[in-house]
Design an enzyme around this catalytic site. Structure first.
Site, PDB file in Angstrom:
ATOM      1  N   ASP A 198      17.344 -46.828  72.911  1.00  0.00           N
ATOM      2  CA  ASP A 198      17.430 -47.510  71.615  1.00  0.00           C
ATOM      3  C   ASP A 198      17.549 -46.511  70.468  1.00  0.00           C
ATOM      4  O   ASP A 198      18.328 -46.706  69.530  1.00  0.00           O
ATOM      5  CB  ASP A 198      16.180 -48.361  71.393  1.00  0.00           C
ATOM      6  CG  ASP A 198      16.241 -49.723  72.053  1.00  0.00           C
ATOM      7  OD1 ASP A 198      17.311 -50.126  72.518  1.00  0.00           O
ATOM      8  OD2 ASP A 198      15.184 -50.389  72.096  1.00  0.00           O
ATOM      9  N   HIS A 232      22.274 -51.157  72.092  1.00  0.00           N
ATOM     10  CA  HIS A 232      22.561 -50.720  73.467  1.00  0.00           C
ATOM     11  C   HIS A 232      24.012 -50.264  73.617  1.00  0.00           C
ATOM     12  O   HIS A 232      24.286 -49.257  74.265  1.00  0.00           O
ATOM     13  CB  HIS A 232      22.267 -51.845  74.460  1.00  0.00           C
ATOM     14  CG  HIS A 232      20.845 -52.289  74.448  1.00  0.00           C
ATOM     15  ND1 HIS A 232      20.423 -53.402  75.136  1.00  0.00           N
ATOM     16  CD2 HIS A 232      19.745 -51.769  73.838  1.00  0.00           C
ATOM     17  CE1 HIS A 232      19.116 -53.561  74.948  1.00  0.00           C
ATOM     18  NE2 HIS A 232      18.692 -52.587  74.158  1.00  0.00           N
ATOM     19  N   HIS A 237      13.052 -49.988  65.810  1.00  0.00           N
ATOM     20  CA  HIS A 237      14.307 -50.036  65.062  1.00  0.00           C
ATOM     21  C   HIS A 237      14.093 -49.869  63.554  1.00  0.00           C
ATOM     22  O   HIS A 237      14.865 -49.186  62.886  1.00  0.00           O
ATOM     23  CB  HIS A 237      15.035 -51.355  65.339  1.00  0.00           C
ATOM     24  CG  HIS A 237      15.337 -51.578  66.779  1.00  0.00           C
ATOM     25  ND1 HIS A 237      16.139 -50.719  67.497  1.00  0.00           N
ATOM     26  CD2 HIS A 237      14.949 -52.550  67.638  1.00  0.00           C
ATOM     27  CE1 HIS A 237      16.231 -51.157  68.743  1.00  0.00           C
ATOM     28  NE2 HIS A 237      15.522 -52.257  68.854  1.00  0.00           N
ATOM     29  N   HIS A 263      13.833 -46.522  77.876  1.00  0.00           N
ATOM     30  CA  HIS A 263      14.584 -47.486  77.067  1.00  0.00           C
ATOM     31  C   HIS A 263      14.365 -47.240  75.578  1.00  0.00           C
ATOM     32  O   HIS A 263      15.288 -47.435  74.782  1.00  0.00           O
ATOM     33  CB  HIS A 263      14.192 -48.929  77.409  1.00  0.00           C
ATOM     34  CG  HIS A 263      15.055 -49.912  76.681  1.00  0.00           C
ATOM     35  ND1 HIS A 263      16.335 -50.240  77.112  1.00  0.00           N
ATOM     36  CD2 HIS A 263      14.866 -50.589  75.521  1.00  0.00           C
ATOM     37  CE1 HIS A 263      16.875 -51.085  76.252  1.00  0.00           C
ATOM     38  NE2 HIS A 263      16.007 -51.306  75.281  1.00  0.00           N
TER      39      HIS A 263
END
Length: 301
Positions: free
Chosen positions: A237, A76, A260, A233
């Site tokens: 990311d 973030h 991720h 969001h």
């Protein structure tokens, strides 16, 4: 010449770590030209460059590590730095992760704007994508393509009535990061929280720093900041994860159901192929339209 940017002066904040539940103090410092972004554990005396080769874990967040020291949930803050065009900065934390704040990057945007943004005396460099690079696993895939500027296109697809097959594209040359992306909070599902906490994760999670969904709806009293906040969001990311290439990426990212781990695989795959990219100076016609917004007075609302 489009100059590199750093902070005008150091600034600090504190908050709770999402997974550790610990109170963490964070300090943002300016850095010299061409220094890039780096982190340090002030309690351990270890510095960790914000580069893909130092990623040690990608479960639920992105973790950087070196010499036995780890810093989790860096994405973030990295997203905020990239979104505001910060090339050089040093981040100091006194614990195992970056504080979660409100679950978005907006508090970090506010912090950076309060510190001020200073232009430096050397040209901004980018990593220009020259050919398609892709990674896939089952129905998950992500890819980078050559293009002018920087764009992210993302498909979110969970088994939930609010999150099935929704797609959004953001062109950062024409859409402001601060307005379109920064306020989107991290999210999770109510039925998963107990299991996560039993495994030692999400100990600092709450309705104050995450969107929580039950089987049908968002249970946060204030609802959503965007009607597609969870999707935005994911874009937030992704920007943070891609910044671990070490330079801003000039190209188009397309992702479907990724996270991720796959974002990290894509960055390492790109960097492993010298024919897939070129480091060059940023062109004037690619400067984000959000530049004026990021230089304006700090805003959260």
């Amino acid at each position: 010449m489009i100059p590199q940017r750093t902070l005008d002066h150091s600034i600090r904040c504190s908050g709770i770590g999402l997974h550790s539940g610990r109170k963490i103090e964070l300090i943002l410092h300016p850095a010299d030209e061409n220094a890039g972004i780096s982190f340090s554990r002030s309690d351990l005396g270890v510095t960790i460059p914000a580069k893909a080769e130092f990623v040690t874990d990608t479960r639920l967040c992105t973790t950087l590590g070196r010499d036995g020291a780890n810093i989790a949930t860096v994405e973030h803050l990295l997203s905020a730095l990239a979104g505001l065009g910060i090339d050089n900065a040093h981040i100091e934390v006194n614990g195992p992760e970056v504080p979660i704040m409100d679950g978005s990057s907006a508090p970090f945007v506010f912090l950076i704007q309060c510190a001020g943004i200073r232009e430096q005396s050397v040209a901004k460099k980018v990593l220009r994508v020259l050919k398609k690079v892709e990674v896939a696993e089952g129905n998950k895939r992500c890819a980078l393509y050559p293009s002018t500027g920087f764009k992210i296109s993302y498909l979110i697809d969970y088994d939930h009535p609010m999150l099935r097959g929704r797609k959004l594209s953001i062109d950062f040359a024409n859409q402001a990061y601060t307005r379109e992306v920064s306020r989107a909070r991290t999210f999770g599902f109510l039925h998963e929280i107990e299991a996560l906490q039993k495994s030692g994760l999400a100990l600092g999670g709450s309705l104050e720093n995450a969107i929580v969904l039950d089987a049908f709806r968002v249970i946060n009293e204030g609802g959503l900041r965007y009607d597609d906040e969870c999707l935005r969001h994911k874009i937030l990311d992704t920007l943070g994860d891609l910044s671990l290439a070490g330079l801003p990426v000039a190209g188009t990212f397309e992702g479907e159901r990724t996270g991720h781990a796959m974002n990290h695989r894509l960055v390492t795959t790109l960097l492993a192929d010298p024919s897939a990219y070129r480091v060059e100076e940023l062109q004037a016609d690619e400067v984000a339209a959000s530049r004026e917004a990021t230089d304006a007075a700090p805003q959260i609302a």
